[in-house]
Write a protein that holds these residues in place. Sequence first.
Motif, PDB file in Angstrom:
ATOM      1  N   ILE A   1      -9.283  25.575  45.624  1.00 44.89           N
ATOM      2  CA  ILE A   1      -9.108  24.206  46.140  1.00 44.89           C
ATOM      3  C   ILE A   1      -8.436  23.336  45.085  1.00 44.89           C
ATOM      4  O   ILE A   1      -7.524  22.560  45.381  1.00 44.89           O
ATOM      5  CB  ILE A   1     -10.458  23.612  46.562  1.00 44.89           C
ATOM      6  N   GLY A   2      -8.883  23.469  43.836  1.00 46.75           N
ATOM      7  CA  GLY A   2      -8.291  22.683  42.754  1.00 46.75           C
ATOM      8  C   GLY A   2      -6.814  22.982  42.560  1.00 46.75           C
ATOM      9  O   GLY A   2      -6.006  22.070  42.355  1.00 46.75           O
ATOM     10  N   ILE A   3      -6.445  24.265  42.644  1.00 49.31           N
ATOM     11  CA  ILE A   3      -5.036  24.647  42.484  1.00 49.31           C
ATOM     12  C   ILE A   3      -4.189  24.069  43.608  1.00 49.31           C
ATOM     13  O   ILE A   3      -3.101  23.538  43.370  1.00 49.31           O
ATOM     14  CB  ILE A   3      -4.893  26.183  42.419  1.00 49.31           C
ATOM     15  N   MET A   4      -4.696  24.149  44.850  1.00 51.31           N
ATOM     16  CA  MET A   4      -3.931  23.603  45.975  1.00 51.31           C
ATOM     17  C   MET A   4      -3.745  22.089  45.845  1.00 51.31           C
ATOM     18  O   MET A   4      -2.658  21.564  46.070  1.00 51.31           O
ATOM     19  CB  MET A   4      -4.615  23.935  47.298  1.00 51.31           C
ATOM     20  N   ALA A   5      -4.814  21.388  45.465  1.00 56.25           N
ATOM     21  CA  ALA A   5      -4.715  19.934  45.307  1.00 56.25           C
ATOM     22  C   ALA A   5      -3.795  19.589  44.146  1.00 56.25           C
ATOM     23  O   ALA A   5      -2.946  18.695  44.252  1.00 56.25           O
ATOM     24  CB  ALA A   5      -6.094  19.326  45.094  1.00 56.25           C
TER      25      ALA A   5
ATOM     26  N   SER B   1      -5.696  15.308  50.472  1.00 50.90           N
ATOM     27  CA  SER B   1      -6.865  14.758  51.162  1.00 50.90           C
ATOM     28  C   SER B   1      -7.666  15.852  51.855  1.00 50.90           C
ATOM     29  O   SER B   1      -8.900  15.809  51.867  1.00 50.90           O
ATOM     30  CB  SER B   1      -6.460  13.661  52.159  1.00 50.90           C
ATOM     31  N   ALA B   2      -6.995  16.866  52.416  1.00 53.75           N
ATOM     32  CA  ALA B   2      -7.717  17.983  53.040  1.00 53.75           C
ATOM     33  C   ALA B   2      -8.496  18.769  51.997  1.00 53.75           C
ATOM     34  O   ALA B   2      -9.612  19.226  52.252  1.00 53.75           O
ATOM     35  CB  ALA B   2      -6.736  18.894  53.778  1.00 53.75           C
ATOM     36  N   SER B   3      -7.915  18.935  50.800  1.00 54.25           N
ATOM     37  CA  SER B   3      -8.626  19.615  49.715  1.00 54.25           C
ATOM     38  C   SER B   3      -9.892  18.854  49.337  1.00 54.25           C
ATOM     39  O   SER B   3     -10.914  19.452  49.000  1.00 54.25           O
ATOM     40  CB  SER B   3      -7.726  19.733  48.477  1.00 54.25           C
ATOM     41  N   THR B   4      -9.826  17.547  49.428  1.00 54.62           N
ATOM     42  CA  THR B   4     -10.988  16.723  49.126  1.00 54.62           C
ATOM     43  C   THR B   4     -12.105  16.966  50.129  1.00 54.62           C
ATOM     44  O   THR B   4     -13.272  17.103  49.748  1.00 54.62           O
ATOM     45  CB  THR B   4     -10.596  15.235  49.165  1.00 54.62           C
TER      46      THR B   4
ATOM     47  N   PRO C   1      -7.787   6.726  57.947  1.00 53.39           N
ATOM     48  CA  PRO C   1      -7.500   5.375  57.425  1.00 53.39           C
ATOM     49  C   PRO C   1      -6.927   5.391  56.012  1.00 53.39           C
ATOM     50  O   PRO C   1      -6.071   4.573  55.678  1.00 53.39           O
ATOM     51  CB  PRO C   1      -8.861   4.670  57.448  1.00 53.39           C
ATOM     52  N   PHE C   2      -7.366   6.349  55.184  1.00 48.83           N
ATOM     53  CA  PHE C   2      -6.842   6.423  53.823  1.00 48.83           C
ATOM     54  C   PHE C   2      -5.375   6.852  53.819  1.00 48.83           C
ATOM     55  O   PHE C   2      -4.563   6.312  53.067  1.00 48.83           O
ATOM     56  CB  PHE C   2      -7.687   7.382  52.983  1.00 48.83           C
ATOM     57  N   LEU C   3      -5.025   7.822  54.686  1.00 47.60           N
ATOM     58  CA  LEU C   3      -3.632   8.251  54.764  1.00 47.60           C
ATOM     59  C   LEU C   3      -2.750   7.154  55.342  1.00 47.60           C
ATOM     60  O   LEU C   3      -1.630   6.952  54.883  1.00 47.60           O
ATOM     61  CB  LEU C   3      -3.521   9.531  55.603  1.00 47.60           C
TER      62      LEU C   3
ATOM     63  N   LEU D   1      -6.388   8.691  46.255  1.00 50.90           N
ATOM     64  CA  LEU D   1      -6.623   9.246  47.591  1.00 50.90           C
ATOM     65  C   LEU D   1      -7.703  10.321  47.522  1.00 50.90           C
ATOM     66  O   LEU D   1      -8.635  10.334  48.323  1.00 50.90           O
ATOM     67  CB  LEU D   1      -5.327   9.831  48.146  1.00 50.90           C
ATOM     68  N   TYR D   2      -7.598  11.221  46.533  1.00 52.73           N
ATOM     69  CA  TYR D   2      -8.583  12.292  46.376  1.00 52.73           C
ATOM     70  C   TYR D   2      -9.979  11.707  46.166  1.00 52.73           C
ATOM     71  O   TYR D   2     -10.933  12.090  46.828  1.00 52.73           O
ATOM     72  CB  TYR D   2      -8.190  13.196  45.202  1.00 52.73           C
ATOM     73  N   LEU D   3     -10.085  10.757  45.237  1.00 49.46           N
ATOM     74  CA  LEU D   3     -11.397  10.186  44.911  1.00 49.46           C
ATOM     75  C   LEU D   3     -11.988   9.411  46.092  1.00 49.46           C
ATOM     76  O   LEU D   3     -13.183   9.542  46.388  1.00 49.46           O
ATOM     77  CB  LEU D   3     -11.286   9.273  43.689  1.00 49.46           C
ATOM     78  N   GLU D   4     -11.167   8.618  46.766  1.00 46.86           N
ATOM     79  CA  GLU D   4     -11.684   7.813  47.874  1.00 46.86           C
ATOM     80  C   GLU D   4     -12.139   8.689  49.042  1.00 46.86           C
ATOM     81  O   GLU D   4     -13.205   8.472  49.602  1.00 46.86           O
ATOM     82  CB  GLU D   4     -10.630   6.806  48.333  1.00 46.86           C
TER      83      GLU D   4
END
Length: 193
Positions: free
Chosen positions: A39-43, A74-77, A106-108, A164-167
């Motif tokens: 997941i980390g690599i993809m993000a 965002s999907a990785s999140t 909403p974030f996107l 975006l990732y964090l939110e």
Amino acid sequence: MSLLFFPAIAFVLAWPFALIALVGKPGQEKRRPAVSLGIGIMAGASGTIATAYAGAPASPLVSGIILLSMVTVSASTVATAYFLFRNVATSGRRLCVAVGSLLQLPFLVAQLVGPDKLPGAAPPVFAEKLPVLGILFDALAAAIGTAGEPGYRGFFSLGLLAGLYLEVFLGAAVVCLIVGIVMRSPGEGATGG
């Protein structure tokens, strides 16, 4: 444009489920480090690609690459929150991912909609794109003095993706915890009575 709207929404909602299936099966505890790394690599790869294209001239291909990168981040999140909190929401795992997928929208939209910046205009503002962390990121950019400097678009793009990732992660984590509490409460009440 309107013809692509509904397939784009369907893709955004389905992509976390696809990532979870691609990266690893949740029942295999031995694979947890590999799942997290995947997941980390993809993000990280998606963030790097989007940042590299940040200053490129606008075109449908560049816009598509940036959009796909943002959706993958965002999907990785959502997938990260799922793997971290799936033991809490054992009976509501699919609900956790479904609500997390909806939470991305909403974030996107906040990332994609906003005033266009013309050449020579003021540097872009994080607060326009990040509803929660934007003010903090703008203060950081002002403190460092990077706003308007060469390379700021790359910094801005990386900050947008990190925000975006964090939110989305914080929202998805809260959703998973709530789903876990709500789904567990009726079962505990039935067992106790």
